[in-house]
Write an enzyme that holds these catalytic residues in place. Structure first.
Site, PDB file in Angstrom:
ATOM      1  N   HIS A   1     -16.473  12.088  -2.722  1.00 12.83           N
ATOM      2  CA  HIS A   1     -15.718  10.930  -3.229  1.00 12.83           C
ATOM      3  C   HIS A   1     -16.056  10.797  -4.713  1.00 12.83           C
ATOM      4  CE1 HIS A   1     -15.667   6.180  -3.103  1.00 12.83           C
ATOM      5  NE2 HIS A   1     -14.738   6.663  -3.906  1.00 12.83           N
TER       6      HIS A   1
ATOM      7  N   ASP B   1     -21.127  10.687  -2.538  1.00 12.86           N
ATOM      8  CA  ASP B   1     -20.622   9.813  -3.598  1.00 12.86           C
ATOM      9  C   ASP B   1     -21.047  10.320  -4.965  1.00 12.86           C
ATOM     10  OD1 ASP B   1     -19.306   7.556  -2.186  1.00 12.86           O
ATOM     11  OD2 ASP B   1     -21.274   7.445  -1.214  1.00 12.86           O
TER      12      ASP B   1
ATOM     13  N   SER C   1     -22.762   8.210   4.600  1.00 12.60           N
ATOM     14  CA  SER C   1     -22.841   8.387   3.153  1.00 12.60           C
ATOM     15  C   SER C   1     -24.277   8.688   2.738  1.00 12.60           C
ATOM     16  CB  SER C   1     -22.364   7.117   2.448  1.00 12.60           C
ATOM     17  OG  SER C   1     -22.732   7.182   1.090  1.00 12.60           O
TER      18      SER C   1
ATOM     19  N   GLY D   1     -23.114   3.998   4.920  1.00 19.45           N
ATOM     20  CA  GLY D   1     -24.369   4.390   4.295  1.00 19.45           C
ATOM     21  C   GLY D   1     -25.528   3.575   4.820  1.00 19.45           C
TER      22      GLY D   1
ATOM     23  N   HIS E   1     -20.352  12.272   3.802  1.00 22.11           N
ATOM     24  CA  HIS E   1     -19.705  11.679   2.634  1.00 22.11           C
ATOM     25  C   HIS E   1     -20.656  11.714   1.434  1.00 22.11           C
ATOM     26  CE1 HIS E   1     -16.757   8.842   0.835  1.00 22.11           C
ATOM     27  NE2 HIS E   1     -17.802   8.205   0.312  1.00 22.11           N
TER      28      HIS E   1
ATOM     29  N   GLY F   1     -19.725   1.731  -6.457  1.00 21.63           N
ATOM     30  CA  GLY F   1     -20.891   1.835  -7.342  1.00 21.63           C
ATOM     31  C   GLY F   1     -22.211   1.756  -6.602  1.00 21.63           C
ATOM     32  N   PHE F   2     -22.240   0.979  -5.520  1.00 21.35           N
ATOM     33  CA  PHE F   2     -23.515   0.768  -4.843  1.00 21.35           C
ATOM     34  C   PHE F   2     -23.343   0.709  -3.326  1.00 21.35           C
ATOM     35  CE2 PHE F   2     -23.632  -1.050  -9.042  1.00 21.35           C
ATOM     36  CZ  PHE F   2     -24.816  -0.544  -9.560  1.00 21.35           C
ATOM     37  N   GLY F   3     -24.360   1.172  -2.623  1.00 17.70           N
ATOM     38  CA  GLY F   3     -24.396   1.007  -1.176  1.00 17.70           C
ATOM     39  C   GLY F   3     -24.916  -0.392  -0.846  1.00 17.70           C
ATOM     40  N   GLY F   4     -24.792  -0.760   0.416  1.00 14.85           N
ATOM     41  CA  GLY F   4     -25.407  -1.995   0.883  1.00 14.85           C
ATOM     42  C   GLY F   4     -24.710  -3.288   0.498  1.00 14.85           C
TER      43      GLY F   4
ATOM     44  N   ASP G   1     -14.456   2.595   3.254  1.00  9.53           N
ATOM     45  CA  ASP G   1     -15.775   2.844   2.662  1.00  9.53           C
ATOM     46  C   ASP G   1     -16.305   1.560   2.029  1.00  9.53           C
ATOM     47  OD1 ASP G   1     -17.970   3.901   1.322  1.00  9.53           O
ATOM     48  OD2 ASP G   1     -16.798   5.209  -0.009  1.00  9.53           O
ATOM     49  N   GLY G   2     -17.442   1.103   2.556  1.00 11.27           N
ATOM     50  CA  GLY G   2     -18.115  -0.045   1.964  1.00 11.27           C
ATOM     51  C   GLY G   2     -18.313  -1.182   2.949  1.00 11.27           C
ATOM     52  N   GLY G   3     -19.570  -1.485   3.241  1.00  9.40           N
ATOM     53  CA  GLY G   3     -19.874  -2.629   4.106  1.00  9.40           C
ATOM     54  C   GLY G   3     -19.522  -2.430   5.565  1.00  9.40           C
TER      55      GLY G   3
ATOM     56  N   MET H   1     -16.115   9.196  -8.096  1.00 13.60           N
ATOM     57  CA  MET H   1     -15.981   7.947  -8.862  1.00 13.60           C
ATOM     58  C   MET H   1     -16.304   8.275 -10.312  1.00 13.60           C
ATOM     59  SD  MET H   1     -17.788   5.555  -6.032  1.00 13.60           S
ATOM     60  CE  MET H   1     -18.460   6.984  -5.190  1.00 13.60           C
TER      61      MET H   1
ATOM     62  N   MET I   1     -20.881   9.600  -8.906  1.00 13.30           N
ATOM     63  CA  MET I   1     -20.648   8.498  -9.863  1.00 13.30           C
ATOM     64  C   MET I   1     -21.090   8.915 -11.261  1.00 13.30           C
ATOM     65  SD  MET I   1     -22.267   5.431  -7.638  1.00 13.30           S
ATOM     66  CE  MET I   1     -21.842   5.182  -5.908  1.00 13.30           C
TER      67      MET I   1
ATOM     68  N   MET J   1     -11.209   1.348  -0.496  1.00  9.22           N
ATOM     69  CA  MET J   1     -12.549   0.834  -0.821  1.00  9.22           C
ATOM     70  C   MET J   1     -12.635  -0.610  -0.340  1.00  9.22           C
ATOM     71  SD  MET J   1     -14.430   3.174  -2.030  1.00  9.22           S
ATOM     72  CE  MET J   1     -15.853   2.101  -2.247  1.00  9.22           C
TER      73      MET J   1
END
Ligand code: DX5
Ligand code: ZN
Length: 213
Positions: free
Chosen positions: A63, A32, A5, A194, A30, A139-142, A172-174, A65, A34, A134
């Site tokens: 993606h 993102d 990402s 990401g 990827h 909304g946020f990476g990390g 996607d995410g974590g 959002m 937003m 998801m």
């Protein structure tokens, strides 16, 4: 498959980071998008995307959002995006939105938020090329992986079989090197990552490792 990402890239050195992804073993890139309305953050828009498309030599996965995503589908197609995913939560006419994405020559995907049930996807699974679960609030990476997402992947895999569908399962995410193996066994086909990739000492090695696990 691994889809790094770009949200976690260094935007001051975007050319360098996209070239790194070109040289890496990643499958998709990827992106993102937003709008600060559907999610509490604003990321990149068309001018930055245009620069990325020009540089990238991989399959580009956007993606969305954003609210009312159907208004912009043609713009993403014209830009050269290959795979386009929209949130179930933003699309009251999802059958039409999916058909529109496909008719413009892109591969359609549908995304659900952590609080949305997998079951809502049943009427759409034979129409999409991929489903994105998801595993953090978008909304946020990390952010940290939400454990319940594993059950959603398993439920989705069962739905794919029951419905005779053949979409890919994306998450996607974590995502990190410690949860990839477990998730692959649960049924994930495409890993978006990401923070894990871009904070790695050797991002290319991290991408290869992720694909091997
Ligand atoms: C979050 C985005 C993700 C994000 C993932 O809203 O959809 O693609 O970049 O970041 P990590 O892998 O750091 O959780
Ligand atoms: Zn994403």
């Amino acid at each position: 498959m691994v889809a790094p990402s770009v949200l976690s890239a260094d935007f001051g050195n975007l050319d360098r980071d996209i070239e790194m992804l070109n040289e890496s073993s990643c499958d998709w890139i990827h992106l993102d998008i937003m709008d600060g309305v559907f999610v509490p953050n604003i990321s990149i828009g068309f001018p930055v995307l245009k620069a990325i498309v020009k540089k990238a030599r991989k399959t580009l996965d956007a993606h969305l959002m954003i609210i009312e995503p159907w208004k912009y589908i043609k713009r993403f197609a014209d830009l050269g995006i290959n795979c386009l995913s929209v949130h179930y939560e933003t699309c009251p006419e999802l059958h039409d939105t999916i058909a529109q994405i496909r008719s413009l020559g892109m591969r359609p995907g549908v995304v659900i938020n952590p609080d949305t049930e997998v079951e809502v996807l049943r009427p759409f699974v034979k129409e999409v090329d991929y489903v994105l679960i998801m595993s953090v609030y978008p909304g946020f990476g990390g952010q940290s992986f939400i454990p319940h997402s594993v059950d959603k992947v398993k439920e989705l895999r069962k739905m794919r079989k029951d419905e005779g569908a053949d979409f890919l399962i994306q998450i996607d995410g974590g995502i990190n090197l410690d949860n990839v193996t477990m998730l692959r066994k649960a049924g994930v086909d495409i890993f978006v990552a990401g923070n894990t990739v871009f904070t790695a000492e050797d991002p290319k090695a991290c991408i290869s490792r992720m694909a091997e696990l």
